[in-house]
Design an enzyme around this catalytic site. Structure first.
Site, short mmCIF file in Angstrom:
data_model
loop_
_atom_site.label_atom_id
_atom_site.label_comp_id
_atom_site.label_asym_id
_atom_site.label_seq_id
_atom_site.Cartn_x
_atom_site.Cartn_y
_atom_site.Cartn_z
N HIS A 104 0.82 -1.21 0.00
CA HIS A 104 0.00 0.00 0.00
C HIS A 104 0.85 1.26 0.00
CE1 HIS A 104 -3.37 -2.53 0.76
NE2 HIS A 104 -2.93 -2.91 1.95
N HIS A 155 3.67 10.87 6.32
CA HIS A 155 3.02 10.67 7.62
C HIS A 155 4.00 10.01 8.58
CE1 HIS A 155 -1.21 10.58 5.60
NE2 HIS A 155 -0.79 11.80 5.86
ZN LIG Z 1 -0.62 7.66 5.74
#
Ligand SMILES: [Zn+2]
Ligand SMILES: *[C@@H]1O[C@H](CO)[C@@H](O)[C@H](O)[C@H]1NC(C)=O
Ligand SMILES: *[C@@H]1O[C@H](CO)[C@@H](O)[C@H](O)[C@H]1NC(C)=O
Ligand SMILES: *[C@@H]1O[C@H](CO)[C@@H](O)[C@H](O)[C@H]1NC(C)=O
Length: 385
Positions: A104, A155
């Site tokens: 992902h 992130h």
């Molecule tokens: Zn993320």
């Protein structure tokens, strides 16, 4: 008439400046949401069927989902938010970090010695960082600002130190804090991002990993951690737990066009398909409030654009752009008096100057007439221009 217009503008800008809260440039930082957890077996969800995530993962249709669009006119300025302070981010190259293509995203595991030590009520421990991106044609940040996507987003996921590990924290309401930064294209290669990107080829196959030497992870984030947005949200991948305290930095990060292309083009997943456009669409706010640690810059007319922080969510959301706070509480403030005094002073000065200029002009034209015969004109050369 010109002087009156000038005076009015001058007075207005003074009054507005005195009415805005002092802009906070606090050098702290922000924390950000924790995001997708590809819990061991990374389910069977895909980015191209986001609407069906909720069938297997109930939380994905909750009312505090991430990402969101940040509407800068509707953020509530809260300069009182504690600045983010990070510890242990400066890793040595003796420490090796695992870089993974989990199908992902491109993810780097982080040691528990990296922490957010202030900015939240608890200390948060780093777990991993990862990226979201698009393609050359489609910018792939998850969060948007005023409906605009950035090319990519980083992130850095942390969990609350009061829980034993990420997995235990991930489902708790105060479990996660994610720091997010927008990645844009700049002219120069970003040598800090190169620490990761130089090894990306080694993980091009889904579920492969490699080790890379430690480096200063702080340098993957913007230099200014003091300006950030804050809101309550979720993981942006299934299981979409609504447990992330998001911090999104206002300053973005730049990498070269080539570096961005490397991120967009290298990884494969899903039976050798190209791994790209791994971003979730912005989710509805459902009345949630978005805070900012900083005030907006005045717009062209010198107005403050953000409504001030207040406990009233709805009035903040309905705030008309450009609503002014001049004399909001009725009485004259010290700022108003000062502004008026300066305005009068300015006007008198302007008037005297104009009178003076007018007289000089008359004198000069007389002088010119007298001197004309003796002047030799020289042509301007190119260098003069
Ligand atoms: Zn993320
Ligand atoms: C996120 O952090 C801020 C600052 O500590 C805190 O006020 C807020 O309650 C936190 N949000 C959640 C959902 O815990
Ligand atoms: C986030 O949630 C916490 C806990 O419910 C709440 O105290 C805080 O005000 C919320 N933050 C925002 C920005 O709404
Ligand atoms: C940063 O803040 C300014 C002022 O509100 C805004 O115009 C700009 O879009 C913001 N950029 C990001 C990436 O948040």
């Amino acid at each position: 008439m010109l002087p009156w217009t000038l005076l009015a503008l001058f007075l207005q800008s003074l009054a507005l400046n005195s009415a805005s809260p002092s802009s906070s440039e606090e050098d702290g930082s922000s924390e950000k949401d924790g995001r997708e957890r590809s819990k061991g077996s990374h389910g069977h969800w895909r980015y191209n069927d986001q609407d069906s995530w909720a069938m297997d993962f109930h939380d994905c249709k909750g009312k505090s989902q991430s990402p969101i669009n940040i509407d800068t006119r509707n953020v509530a300025v809260d300069p009182g938010m504690a600045p983010i302070k990070l510890e242990g981010y400066d890793l040595t190259d003796e420490e090796s970090l695992k870089l993974i293509n989990n199908g992902h995203t491109l993810q780097l595991s982080l040691p528990g010695s990296m922490r957010i030590v202030s900015g939240f009520d608890d200390v948060f421990v780093a777990a991993q960082l990862h990226f979201h991106w698009g393609t050359r044609e489609v910018p792939g940040s998850e969060h948007t600002v005023d409906d605009v996507h950035f090319p990519a987003e980083i992130h850095v996921v942390h969990y609350n130190s009061k829980y034993a590990n990420f997995a235990e924290a991930a489902s708790r309401p105060d479990g996660l804090a994610v720091l997010a930064g927008f990645i844009q294209i700049g002219l120069r290669e970003n040598e800090n991002y190169e620490k990761i990107l130089s090894s990306i080829k080694d993980v091009s196959i889904e579920d492969s990993d490699t080790e890379i030497p430690g480096f200063n992870v702080l340098h993957l984030l913007p230099a200014n951690l003091g300006r950030f947005y804050r809101y309550n949200g979720s993981l942006t991948t299934p299981p979409c737990f609504q447990t992330v305290n998001w911090t999104i930095f206002n300053e973005s990060i730049t990498v070269s066009r080539t570096q961005l292309a490397t991120l967009e083009d290298t990884l494969k997943a899903d039976r050798d398909r190209h791994l790209s456009k791994n971003f979730r669409a912005p989710q509805r706010l459902h009345g949630r409030r978005v805070l900012s640690s900083f005030g907006a810059l005045p717009d062209a007319r010198g107005r403050r654009v953000n409504p001030p922080f207040s406990a009233d969510v709805d009035s903040a959301n309905n705030g008309v752009p450009g609503n002014e706070r001049v004399g909001a509480d009725g009485g004259f403030t010290r700022g108003d008096v000062l502004a008026t005094a300066f305005g009068v002073l300015f006007f008198v000065t302007l008037l005297s100057f104009m009178v003076y200029a007018f007289q000089q002009q008359k004198k000069y034209s007389r002088f010119k007439k007298d001197a004309r015969q003796n002047v030799i004109y020289q042509q301007a050369t190119k260098e003069d221009i």
